[in-house]
Design an enzyme around this catalytic site. Structure first.
Site, PDB file in Angstrom:
ATOM      1  N   SER A 163       1.826  -0.821   3.766  1.00  0.00           N
ATOM      2  CA  SER A 163       2.050  -0.244   2.438  1.00  0.00           C
ATOM      3  C   SER A 163       3.445  -0.499   1.899  1.00  0.00           C
ATOM      4  CB  SER A 163       1.788   1.268   2.477  1.00  0.00           C
ATOM      5  OG  SER A 163       0.470   1.527   2.879  1.00  0.00           O
ATOM      6  N   HIS A 213       7.290   4.040   1.804  1.00  0.00           N
ATOM      7  CA  HIS A 213       6.899   3.625   0.464  1.00  0.00           C
ATOM      8  C   HIS A 213       8.108   3.476  -0.452  1.00  0.00           C
ATOM      9  CE1 HIS A 213       2.617   5.438   1.171  1.00  0.00           C
ATOM     10  NE2 HIS A 213       2.870   4.375   1.909  1.00  0.00           N
TER      11      HIS A 213
END
Length: 344
Positions: A163, A213
């Site tokens: 991610s 993230h």
């Protein structure tokens, strides 16, 4: 980085798997790569295959690949013990089938767009740079939070997943976009979509790695800044281009040999096409067309390949027309041509 593993506690590999998602992912890949006229970026396909194989661990790979607990990203273990296996391999591991599915679906969409526009070599170098930047920024943020206060939870958190790289790719993809996107009921500029998604994911899925993230977004911004600063191909792209040239050199050498052999001449019918030689090199009983270099039989005055008239005969005919005026051949000329045709 993707899913965090509950602050210092590891989840079992494949926990929460959602059956049937991998066939759906395979169907999406086949649809995207199987469309007529569609681009088929090889680096994106390789990344998809690598992540899927590492998750499935088929056959002998199960004994070769390290376990999930061995590669999970942990700032404390990497900084204090120099465990670089966790630094480089953790993005390619996923906790569950649903985790893999959503990350690979995102990679399929972003990868095809970016690799098609950038080229495979530059795209591969970008992924390598974004992976290193996102992982490195996560370490810096974790260490910084530890120094500023008692944030040992981030410093000792385990995380895996692609991610972080995907967030960085989203930043690069939408950097100069003037479009708007629809995200969970909100219409926002595409360039800010990564920031909104960062907050929404943390609100609705609190177990994910917020630092991973966030580091991906910052890595994308740093990459764009480096691209503007360098104003040309980055060193990683140049290195990968050089490696690609070395690896593909035998193939290019063989292609050049075949092309040179083909260009020297090909045989068709009675004659050869492709090389210009002098008249004395022409085999006996043949004449060479000046237009296409095809070797014709002396029994014909017109080239069988391109229908060009034979030069010496065309010149003789022009002389006869100029001399006789009416275009009729004399008896001596007819006799001479017959002798010339059958004596050769």
């Amino acid at each position: 980085m993707g899913s965090g593993m509950s602050r210092g506690r590891r989840r079992s590999f494949g926990a929460g798997a959602s059956g049937g998602m991998l066939p759906l992912l395979a169907l999406q890949v086949l649809i995207e790569y199987g469309r007529a006229g569609a681009s088929r970026p090889p680096v994106t396909a390789a990344l998809l295959a690598a992540n899927a194989l590492i998750y499935l661990r088929p056959g002998a790979l199960d004994g070769i690949l390290p376990s999930l607990t061995r590669v999970s990203f942990n700032p404390r273990l990497i900084i204090e013990y120099g465990d670089l296996v966790r630094f480089f391999l953790s993005p390619f591991y996923h906790l569950s089938e649903s985790h893999l599915f959503y990350n690979m679906t995102s990679l399929l969409w972003k990868g095809i767009q970016l690799e098609t526009s950038m080229g495979s070599v530059e795209f591969a170098s970008m992924v390598a740079v974004l992976l290193g930047l996102s992982q490195g920024i996560t370490l810096l943020l974790s260490e910084g939070l530890l120094l500023l206060g008692d944030y040992t939870a981030y410093y000792n958190q385990y995380a895996v997943g692609f991610s972080g790289v995907l967030f960085a790719m989203k930043v690069v993809l939408n950097a100069w976009s003037e479009d708007f996107v629809y995200l969970h009921g909100m219409v926002i500029p595409a360039k800010y979509a990564a920031w909104v998604e960062l907050i929404l994911i943390q609100v609705f899925i609190p177990g994910t790695s917020f630092l991973g993230h966030l580091s991906g977004i910052l890595a994308g911004l740093v990459y764009l800044w480096l691209k503007r600063a360098l104003n040309g191909p980055d060193p990683v792209t140049l290195l990968m281009s050089s490696i690609a040239k070395v690896v593909t050199w035998p193939v290019r050498f063989a292609q050049n040999l075949l092309w040179s052999a083909h260009s020297q001449g090909r045989f068709t019918g009675q004659g050869r096409v492709g090389r210009r030689q002098s008249a004395r090199d022409t085999p006996r009983g043949l004449w060479r067309c000046s237009a296409c270099t095809y070797d014709n039989s002396v029994s014909t005055d017109i080239c069988e390949m391109c229908s060009t008239a034979r030069e010496d005969h065309a010149f003789s005919q022009r002389q006869d027309h100029q001399a006789g005026g009416n275009g009729e051949l004399s008896v001596d000329e007819i006799r001479r041509r017959r002798l010339q045709r059958f004596d050769r």
